[in-house]
Scaffold this active site. Structure first.
Site, PDB file in Angstrom:
ATOM      1  N   HIS A  48       1.037  -1.441  -0.288  1.00 42.26           N
ATOM      2  CA  HIS A  48       0.156   0.126  -0.151  1.00 42.26           C
ATOM      3  C   HIS A  48       0.848   1.426  -0.047  1.00 42.26           C
ATOM      4  O   HIS A  48       0.421   2.163  -0.563  1.00 42.26           O
ATOM      5  CB  HIS A  48      -0.801  -0.269   0.891  1.00 42.26           C
ATOM      6  N   ARG A  73       7.094  -5.721   2.717  1.00 41.18           N
ATOM      7  CA  ARG A  73       6.052  -6.627   2.440  1.00 41.18           C
ATOM      8  C   ARG A  73       6.084  -6.265   1.428  1.00 41.18           C
ATOM      9  O   ARG A  73       6.063  -5.572   0.618  1.00 41.18           O
ATOM     10  CB  ARG A  73       4.590  -5.757   3.142  1.00 41.18           C
ATOM     11  N   ASP A  87      18.036 -10.218  -3.164  1.00 43.53           N
ATOM     12  CA  ASP A  87      19.178 -10.119  -3.717  1.00 43.53           C
ATOM     13  C   ASP A  87      19.811  -8.527  -3.299  1.00 43.53           C
ATOM     14  O   ASP A  87      21.307  -8.472  -3.555  1.00 43.53           O
ATOM     15  CB  ASP A  87      19.203 -10.055  -5.663  1.00 43.53           C
ATOM     16  N   GLU A 152      -6.040 -13.057   4.965  1.00 49.88           N
ATOM     17  CA  GLU A 152      -7.318 -11.406   5.878  1.00 49.88           C
ATOM     18  C   GLU A 152      -8.366 -11.781   4.952  1.00 49.88           C
ATOM     19  O   GLU A 152      -8.478 -10.800   4.177  1.00 49.88           O
ATOM     20  CB  GLU A 152      -5.781 -10.261   5.389  1.00 49.88           C
ATOM     21  N   ASP A 178      -8.518  -6.425   5.454  1.00 50.70           N
ATOM     22  CA  ASP A 178      -8.899  -6.877   5.043  1.00 50.70           C
ATOM     23  C   ASP A 178     -10.314  -7.603   5.061  1.00 50.70           C
ATOM     24  O   ASP A 178     -10.708  -8.397   4.650  1.00 50.70           O
ATOM     25  CB  ASP A 178      -7.689  -7.970   3.710  1.00 50.70           C
TER      26      ASP A 178
END
Length: 257
Positions: A48, A73, A87, A152, A178
């Site tokens: 988000h 996230r 990486d 969620e 959610d």
């Protein structure tokens, strides 16, 4: 050069409680401001928040000198995107909207090198391996990866047992906003049905030997979830803190006039 150890993964495995903050400002300088505030971990939000690979890297470099655990996230389950994050040095991921054991297994594979997984090998170009300078990186990297899957939705709750059975999933994080929407209570994560579903999920996650996690900005409710067994707890976001402080300051002076 030694392989960086994942302190968050070890803390969760030991059952220790870790309190953290989401970072949505997408800026290394802003991240440094909260780095010394006392949180155990900070999460760079790519779902988000307006973060991309470059802003994630910028924040990881800014936070490297601070004694705080940092994770990301992801916006989705894309293994190519996950490979890029690993990486550049990310060792812990929170992945949203996991709704099946198959999805969880695919995420584990995305975080591991063959033969256990499908992560591409490119240590000469990887900051995580210090561009080939970390001794035994390829052999030791998988053990330092921490995967936290986010449940969620109603479908995620229904598949929770099969998700919990997946080896390589370190924690299951409940997303109340959610989940509330999925249960028919959009915008009301404090609805009794949602709270009951969260509490039941925390109990099931803990009983399966995984770490329960939760996002909760209500201090009293967050403490309640902690007392029920949640050990990976997000208690706020930098964006919310900034807006609340700014609005409070403005209102305080307008009230005088």
């Amino acid at each position: 050069m030694q392989m960086p150890h994942n302190a968050l993964k070890r803390a969760l495995a030991a059952g220790e409680t870790r309190i953290g903050l989401f970072l949505g400002l997408a800026d290394g300088y802003a991240a440094e401001i909260v780095a010394g505030a006392g949180f155990d971990w900070l999460l760079v939000d790519g779902e988000h928040g307006p973060n991309d690979l470059r802003t994630v890297l910028d924040q990881f470099q800014s936070l490297a000198a601070w004694p705080v655990e940092v994770l990301v996230r992801t916006p989705d389950h894309d293994p190519a995107r996950i490979k890029q994050l690993l990486d550049i040095g990310v060792q812990s991921l929170l992945v949203p909207m996991v709704e099946s054991g198959e999805q969880a297994r695919a995420l584990v594979r995305a975080m591991c090198y063959p033969p256990a997984g499908v992560r591409g090998v490119g240590t000469a170009l990887a900051r995580a391996a210090h561009w080939g300078g970390v001794d035994g990186y390829l052999q030791r990297a998988d053990a330092e990866m921490c995967l936290i899957v986010q449940v969620e939705s109603r479908a995620g709750l229904e598949a929770l047992d099969e998700i919990l059975a997946v080896e390589g999933v370190d924690a299951v994080f409940i997303g109340p906003s959610d989940l509330a929407a999925s249960l028919g209570h959009l915008g009301n994560s404090a609805h009794p049905e949602v709270v009951a579903a969260v509490e039941q999920a925390i109990a099931r996650i803990a009983a399966a030997g995984k770490t329960p996690g939760i996002f909760c900005t209500d201090p009293a409710l967050a403490r309640r979830y902690r007392d029920l067994g949640a050990r990976f707890i997000a208690v706020g976001a930098d964006t919310l803190l900034l807006r609340k402080a700014a609005a409070g300051l403005a209102q305080a002076f307008r009230a005088e006039g």
